[in-house]
Write an enzyme that holds these catalytic residues in place. Sequence first.
Site, mmCIF file in Angstrom:
data_model
loop_
_atom_site.group_PDB
_atom_site.id
_atom_site.type_symbol
_atom_site.label_atom_id
_atom_site.label_comp_id
_atom_site.label_asym_id
_atom_site.label_seq_id
_atom_site.Cartn_x
_atom_site.Cartn_y
_atom_site.Cartn_z
ATOM 1 N N VAL A 175 16.461 54.665 33.683
ATOM 2 C CA VAL A 175 17.388 53.825 34.447
ATOM 3 C C VAL A 175 17.664 54.537 35.774
ATOM 4 O O VAL A 175 18.149 55.687 35.779
ATOM 5 C CB VAL A 175 18.705 53.592 33.672
ATOM 6 C CG1 VAL A 175 19.651 52.724 34.504
ATOM 7 C CG2 VAL A 175 18.438 52.934 32.308
ATOM 8 N N HIS B 160 22.864 59.254 36.128
ATOM 9 C CA HIS B 160 23.757 59.326 34.966
ATOM 10 C C HIS B 160 23.648 60.685 34.307
ATOM 11 O O HIS B 160 22.586 61.309 34.295
ATOM 12 C CB HIS B 160 23.471 58.213 33.957
ATOM 13 C CG HIS B 160 22.023 58.066 33.597
ATOM 14 N ND1 HIS B 160 21.109 57.452 34.433
ATOM 15 C CD2 HIS B 160 21.326 58.449 32.495
ATOM 16 C CE1 HIS B 160 19.919 57.457 33.860
ATOM 17 N NE2 HIS B 160 20.018 58.074 32.684
ATOM 18 N N ASN C 259 18.304 63.428 33.447
ATOM 19 C CA ASN C 259 16.860 63.250 33.563
ATOM 20 C C ASN C 259 16.525 62.762 34.967
ATOM 21 O O ASN C 259 17.238 61.914 35.514
ATOM 22 C CB ASN C 259 16.366 62.226 32.538
ATOM 23 C CG ASN C 259 16.603 62.693 31.111
ATOM 24 O OD1 ASN C 259 16.516 63.877 30.813
ATOM 25 N ND2 ASN C 259 16.924 61.767 30.222
HETATM 26 P P1 5GP Z 1 17.501 57.949 30.919
HETATM 27 O O1 5GP Z 1 16.299 57.845 30.010
HETATM 28 O O2 5GP Z 1 17.326 57.100 32.160
HETATM 29 O O3 5GP Z 1 17.930 59.343 31.223
HETATM 30 O O4 5GP Z 1 18.710 57.343 30.087
HETATM 31 C C1 5GP Z 1 19.001 55.984 30.031
HETATM 32 C C2 5GP Z 1 19.897 55.778 28.830
HETATM 33 O O5 5GP Z 1 20.512 54.503 28.958
HETATM 34 C C3 5GP Z 1 19.166 55.783 27.493
HETATM 35 O O6 5GP Z 1 19.682 56.813 26.656
HETATM 36 C C4 5GP Z 1 19.415 54.386 26.930
HETATM 37 O O7 5GP Z 1 19.615 54.382 25.533
HETATM 38 C C5 5GP Z 1 20.657 53.953 27.686
HETATM 39 N N1 5GP Z 1 20.766 52.528 27.880
HETATM 40 C C6 5GP Z 1 19.779 51.687 28.314
HETATM 41 N N2 5GP Z 1 20.240 50.424 28.395
HETATM 42 C C7 5GP Z 1 21.555 50.473 28.018
HETATM 43 C C8 5GP Z 1 22.569 49.464 27.891
HETATM 44 O O8 5GP Z 1 22.364 48.281 28.157
HETATM 45 N N3 5GP Z 1 23.790 49.887 27.463
HETATM 46 C C9 5GP Z 1 24.057 51.198 27.176
HETATM 47 N N4 5GP Z 1 25.310 51.484 26.760
HETATM 48 N N5 5GP Z 1 23.119 52.161 27.274
HETATM 49 C C10 5GP Z 1 21.881 51.796 27.697
#
Ligand code: 5GP
Length: 117
Positions: A99, A103, A90
């Site tokens: 975040v 990733h 994303n």
């Molecule tokens: P994005 O929305 O930025 O593409 O994905 C961020 C991902 O990080 C989400 O799927 C969310 O569930 C995951 N995430 C957020 N905080 C944490 C955390 O503290 N630990 C882990 N293992 N995953 C996290």
Amino acid sequence: MSETNNTIFGKILRGEIPSDRVWEDDKCIAFRDVNPAAPTHILVIPRQHIPTLNDISEQDKSLIGHMVWVVGQIAAQEGIAEDGYRLVVNCNERGGQTVYHLHMHILGGRGLSWPPG
Ligand code: 5GP
């Protein structure tokens, strides 16, 4: 990396908050998503702080290639390679990024609809 990476993934990389790691090498780590969107939901992140896909520079190309290779290794390790899985990155607000540390999401273990909503 000169600036402190204060994202949640920076804290995970430094071991300041725990994670369920499934892969670790000198370039990247991978761990299970805390809020899984599929039975298998793993995040692969570089050790280097690259905020978004837009911030990947030419010198990062081998790192990104390495991460994609790691995705295949993890898929085999998790037993989802044969059935199939999805790789998602994303980017920024409209892409659903929350975040700001690059990733790759590995999603598998169930059928995934296409196109996404
Ligand atoms: P994005 O929305 O930025 O593409 O994905 C961020 C991902 O990080 C989400 O799927 C969310 O569930 C995951 N995430 C957020 N905080 C944490 C955390 O503290 N630990 C882990 N293992 N995953 C996290």
